[in-house]
Structure formats: structure tokens, C-alpha cells
Design an enzyme around this catalytic site. Structure first.
Site, mmCIF file in Angstrom:
data_model
loop_
_atom_site.group_PDB
_atom_site.id
_atom_site.type_symbol
_atom_site.label_atom_id
_atom_site.label_comp_id
_atom_site.label_asym_id
_atom_site.label_seq_id
_atom_site.Cartn_x
_atom_site.Cartn_y
_atom_site.Cartn_z
ATOM 1 N N TRP A 35 0.827 -1.209 0.000
ATOM 2 C CA TRP A 35 0.000 0.000 0.000
ATOM 3 C C TRP A 35 0.862 1.259 0.000
ATOM 4 C CZ3 TRP A 35 -4.142 -1.696 -1.815
ATOM 5 C CH2 TRP A 35 -4.642 -2.951 -1.433
ATOM 6 N N ASP A 95 -1.436 6.817 6.474
ATOM 7 C CA ASP A 95 -2.515 5.900 6.115
ATOM 8 C C ASP A 95 -2.712 4.986 7.321
ATOM 9 O OD1 ASP A 95 -4.131 3.850 5.218
ATOM 10 O OD2 ASP A 95 -2.929 3.374 3.444
ATOM 11 N N LYS A 151 -11.945 -1.879 8.402
ATOM 12 C CA LYS A 151 -11.148 -2.716 9.289
ATOM 13 C C LYS A 151 -11.606 -2.527 10.737
ATOM 14 C CE LYS A 151 -8.118 -3.018 5.723
ATOM 15 N NZ LYS A 151 -7.814 -4.186 4.904
#
Length: 357
Positions: free
Chosen positions: A99, A166, A190
Site C-alpha cells: 500500500w 494511512d 477494518k
């Protein structure tokens, strides 16, 4: 048979959160209408948005001068929006996994990108340390938890330039000092909500500094000015997020979420280190994630990997297959995972050891 959801995302949510969201989708606040069909301009939904922003600020102790936004597109769109809004000349990135690498790729469309450090050569099995952050960078970007590889930054970094993080997979799992960050963003699926909404915490004074023109929907100022109501927001995921935030508060807040995360991780990592059939994948133990616990079969038992996955799945351990780039197993232990789930997985590992070791 009781099932435990160890999926990496979309992932486990508290039962009461799912129930409240489902009920609102049938009828919302005695309106005779579903949450899915009312206008987002109604006072009833405006109250939901207001509560979402207020709970964010309360639970994370967000100081004045920051805005909380709820937008679409996932963290993947933020990979583009961050440099679009903040990169004038160059930005610095810490490469800790897939990511982070994707975020760097998008940033290169807008200016120079400096990779300050990377653990790619070791398949991202540790968090790089002892690197220099360019003092003339527009911002420094990090990914705090790496779901695929099971590494995590456990402390807030000090940065000479605005710090952008992030936090898709570890937000609300530990207290953070928001004042150390220029921006925090993440997908909600999440630790916060169902899939479909992205949260952004941004320091207002950092916006409007770049010289380029920014399309209206990609300009953070649009969403700040309109309170995340410029266009129709993802109403159901935002409502679901409010229920999760209320649940976190009722359970004792973010500090309690951290205690539970440490308890779960200590139990499972302890079994991984003890059990001769398994081994952890993160080489630096201090970098082990509390959210995504990754492990593989020990070398002498590699041929049993598929068999253990089948065995564990039949025992009710759902979603523990590891990412294809790592293999093995991944037990995602987000906030809603009860300690009973981890105990069940540990018992499963111990039973399998007695059968084969």
C-alpha cells in the site's frame, strides 16, 4: 459451531453494531423509511454526520484546527488526493509494503518522490529505521500498519515536515497524538465500519498551498467547507461508523482497545513462538503488528500448510489464509475480535500440533 472472523477486511464488526445498522436499514428513527432511502439533507441524517465527527474528535482527542471528513473512494483514492492537494515540489515516503508502494506510484504523477527507506528487499518483514526525512519535503507519508506483511508502527513519529499517515487498519486501536500529524486517512472497513466510506483527519492550514488547479471533488477544501455534504455521502457506512464509535466509547475508549489488542497479540504470538509447527514472518519482533498476525508452517512442516488451513477452517477459524505474497496464515485481530476468538485459534494450533508434531 461458533465461527470467528479473522478476515483482513472487510472484517469483523461488533454484533450490536451490525444489528443497529441492519435495523436502521429497515426503518430509521421511526420515520417509516429506511436509512437507505432518506435524503442525506434531512435533519435526521445531519445529526448522524454531526455525531460521527464529534465522536472522532472526542475519542482521538483531536485538537482545534483539524477537520474530520467522510468521503468515498477508499484509501486508494487518497493516494492520489494527498499529493494533488499537498505536493508542490517533492514528498518523502517510507516504503513498508504494497500500500505504501501504491501511494508512492500515485504521488509521482504530481512531483518528485523521495523514498527515504524501504524493506522491500526483505519482503517487508520489518519497519525501516534510522533514515533521514528531507527537511524541504512538502510532507512525509507513512503507512502505520501493513496488513499483508504483519508489521506496524507502534508510536507516533516526529517529523520535520507535515506527517501524513494511512491508518486504514489500525485507527482506534491505540491512542495517537493527532497534533503530530498533518493528515490521517484510511478506509473504514477494518476497525471502523463496513466498506464504502473513507475517513480523513486534516490540519486545515495545510490546504490551499499548491499552485495547481484541483478538481472540485478532489479538493479537500470542498469537503471541509460543506461538512462532507458536498455530494451524497455514503450514508449507511457513516451510520455504521457512528455505531462502532459509540461501541468503542462504551467499552472504555481507545486505551481499552489498545489493552485488548496487546492481550490478543501476546496470546497468539506466544503460541506461534512456542509451537514447533509454526513460525512468525516478521523478523523484527518489535515491529510485529497487533492487528494482522502473520505466520507460516515451520520448514519441516511446509507440506501440511493446506491441511492446517482446512483443519482450522473446519474448526470455525474463518479468513486466516495469508496473503499470496507471504503465504501461510494471517489472523486479523481488529478491535471487535473477542479474546475468545484468539483462544480458539490457539487451541486449534495446539490440537493440530498434538496430531502431527
Amino acid at each position: 459451531m461458533k465461527k470467528y472472523n479473522f478476515g483482513a477486511g472487510p472484517s469483523i464488526l461488533p454484533q450490536e453494531v451490525m444489528k443497529a445498522t441492519a435495523e436502521a436499514c429497515i426503518e430509521f428513527q421511526d420515520m417509516g423509511l429506511s436509512l437507505m432511502e432518506i435524503s442525506h439533507r434531512t435533519p435526521e441524517f445531519q445529526a448522524v454526520m454531526d455525531e460521527a465527527q464529534a465522536l472522532f474528535k472526542e475519542l482521538l482527542n483531536i485538537p482545534e484546527g483539524y477537520s474530520v471528513l467522510f468521503v468515498g473512494g477508499g484509501a486508494s483514492l487518497e493516494f492520489c488526493m494527498v499529493p494533488f492537494n499537498m505536493l508542490e515540489k517533492k514528498a518523502a515516503y517510507l516504503n513498508t509494503g504494497v500500500w505504501a508502494k501504491k501511494a508512492m506510484k500515485e504521488a509521482k504523477l504530481f512531483g518528485e518522490v523521495i523514498e527515504v527507506a524501504s524493506s522491500a528487499d526483505a519482503n517487508y518483514t520489518f519497519i525501516p529505521k534510522n533514515y533521514d526525512i528531507p527537511a524541504d519535503a512538502d510532507y512525509f507519508h507513512i503507512t502505520t500498519n501493513n496488513t499483508i506483511y504483519g508489521t506496524e508502527l507502534h508510536e507516533d513519529l516526529d517529523s520535520p515536515v507535515p506527517l501524513v499517515a494511512d491508518m486504514s487498519s489500525d485507527i482506534f486501536s491505540r491512542p495517537i497524538d493527532v497534533s503530530k500529524y498533518g493528515m490521517i486517512y484510511g478506509g473504514a472497513q477494518k476497525n471502523l465500519s463496513m466498506a464504502g466510506v473513507t475517513f480523513v483527519i486534516v490540519k486545515d492550514e495545510l490546504l490551499g498551498k499548491v499552485s495547481r488547479s484541483i478538481p472540485t471533488m478532489l479538493d479537500y477544501r470542498t469537503h471541509v467547507d460543506k461538512g462532507s455534504m458536498f455530494n451524497t455521502p455514503p450514508v449507511v457506512p457513516i451510520f455504521c461508523a457512528v455505531q462502532t464509535l459509540k461501541w468503542i466509547k462504551s467499552q472504555g475508549g481507545v486505551k481499552e482497545m489498545e489493552r485488548r489488542a496487546q492481550e490478543r497479540a501476546e496470546l497468539l504470538y506466544g503460541e506461534i513462538d512456542r509451537n514447533k509447527m509454526f513460525q512468525g514472518t516478521v523478523t523484527a519482533k518489535e515491529d510485529r503488528s497487533l492487528m494482522n498476525i502473520c505466520f507460516v508452517m515451520a520448514d519441516e512442516y511446509k507440506e501440511l500448510e493446506k491441511d492446517f488451513l482446512k483443519f482450522a477452517t473446519e474448526k470455525g477459524m474463518s479468513g486466516i489464509k495469508g496473503h499470496r505474497s507471504v503465504g501461510g496464515f494471517r489472523a486479523s485481530c481488529y478491535n471487535a475480535m473477542p479474546i475468545e476468538g484468539v483462544k480458539a485459534l490457539v487451541a486449534c494450533m495446539q490440537e493440530y500440533e498434538k496430531m502431527h508434531a
